[in-house]
Write an enzyme that holds these catalytic residues in place. Structure first.
Site, PDB file in Angstrom:
ATOM      1  N   HIS A  50       0.778  -1.144  -0.040  1.00 12.98           N
ATOM      2  CA  HIS A  50       0.159   0.064   0.113  1.00 12.98           C
ATOM      3  C   HIS A  50       0.864   1.206  -0.095  1.00 12.98           C
ATOM      4  O   HIS A  50       2.202   1.190   0.167  1.00 12.98           O
ATOM      5  CB  HIS A  50      -0.769   0.091   1.188  1.00 12.98           C
TER       6      HIS A  50
HETATM    7  P1  TYD Z   1      -1.692  -2.470   7.859  1.00 13.63           P
HETATM    8  O1  TYD Z   1      -1.168  -1.169   7.875  1.00 13.63           O
HETATM    9  O2  TYD Z   1      -2.140  -3.108   6.385  1.00 13.63           O
HETATM   10  O3  TYD Z   1      -0.472  -3.878   8.265  1.00 13.63           O
HETATM   11  P2  TYD Z   1       0.694  -4.147   7.264  1.00 13.63           P
HETATM   12  O4  TYD Z   1       1.178  -3.003   6.316  1.00 13.63           O
HETATM   13  O5  TYD Z   1       1.829  -4.741   8.098  1.00 13.63           O
HETATM   14  O6  TYD Z   1       0.356  -5.435   6.341  1.00 13.63           O
HETATM   15  O7  TYD Z   1      -2.513  -2.950   8.972  1.00 13.63           O
HETATM   16  C1  TYD Z   1      -3.134  -3.965   9.335  1.00 13.63           C
HETATM   17  C2  TYD Z   1      -4.624  -4.026   9.969  1.00 13.63           C
HETATM   18  O8  TYD Z   1      -4.260  -3.253  11.364  1.00 13.63           O
HETATM   19  C3  TYD Z   1      -5.721  -3.082   9.199  1.00 13.63           C
HETATM   20  O9  TYD Z   1      -6.780  -3.896   9.398  1.00 13.63           O
HETATM   21  C4  TYD Z   1      -5.409  -1.736   9.910  1.00 13.63           C
HETATM   22  C5  TYD Z   1      -4.844  -2.181  11.251  1.00 13.63           C
HETATM   23  N1  TYD Z   1      -4.304  -1.151  12.010  1.00 13.63           N
HETATM   24  C6  TYD Z   1      -4.986  -0.449  12.858  1.00 13.63           C
HETATM   25  O10 TYD Z   1      -5.757  -0.464  13.654  1.00 13.63           O
HETATM   26  N2  TYD Z   1      -3.921   0.700  13.613  1.00 13.63           N
HETATM   27  C7  TYD Z   1      -2.604   0.732  13.174  1.00 13.63           C
HETATM   28  O11 TYD Z   1      -1.942   1.953  13.843  1.00 13.63           O
HETATM   29  C8  TYD Z   1      -2.242   0.140  11.953  1.00 13.63           C
HETATM   30  C9  TYD Z   1      -0.949   0.363  11.479  1.00 13.63           C
HETATM   31  C10 TYD Z   1      -3.100  -1.007  11.456  1.00 13.63           C
END
Ligand code: TYD
Length: 143
Positions: A50
């Protein structure tokens, strides 16, 4: 574009290990409103995929190795976070994925703002469209 590798200041203490630190708006070029960390990921697993529209983040791997795959408007490259004193700043409109290269690696992220799902671009085609518009916007005189 909108990325920077930074050295995290580290104090060694004569056979008693090391202490690394960074300070918001001093060695880290943005205010920090949120810290999160990702762990318990098997080697070979890829997360992320992303970009963000406004957020700035500092990624550090205090233990193990995580490789970050990056793409901006015109380049694709990668950075291996394999030392606790190496930091990677990622700003807006940089598509990034994180690949766990070692079991037990921890990824520590300090972010400039609170969590906001609306700031994410999770669709790659949308990223390509928006990054081109962003670059055109920031290249305008006075931008
Ligand atoms: P995401 O940022 O997509 O994780 P990665 O980049 O490691 O794959 O986040 C994963 C999930 O966690 C998504 O449902 C959003 C949630 N999330 C939060 O609720 N708070 C946060 O601070 C972060 C970073 C993610």
């Amino acid at each position: 574009m909108n990325t920077e590798v930074i050295d995290i200041k580290t104090i060694g203490s004569d056979g008693k290990g090391s202490l690394s630190f960074y300070e918001a708006q001093r060695t880290v070029p943005f205010p920090i409103r949120r810290v999160y960390y990702t762990y318990g990921v098997e080697a070979g697993i890829e997360r992320g995929a992303h970009a963000h529209r406004d957020l700035w983040q500092l990624l550090v791997c205090p233990n193990g190795c995580v490789e970050v795959l990056l793409e901006d408007e015109s380049h694709r490259w990668s950075e291996r976070l394999d030392r606790p004193d190496k930091g990677l700043v990622i700003g807006p409109y940089v598509w990034h994925s994180m690949v766990w290269r070692t079991e037990g690696a921890v990824l520590l992220v300090s972010a400039s703002d609170w969590y906001d799902e609306g700031d994410y671009i999770r669709d790659y085609d949308t990223f390509r469209r928006e990054v081109c518009a962003y670059v055109a916007r920031t290249a305008e005189p006075g931008a």
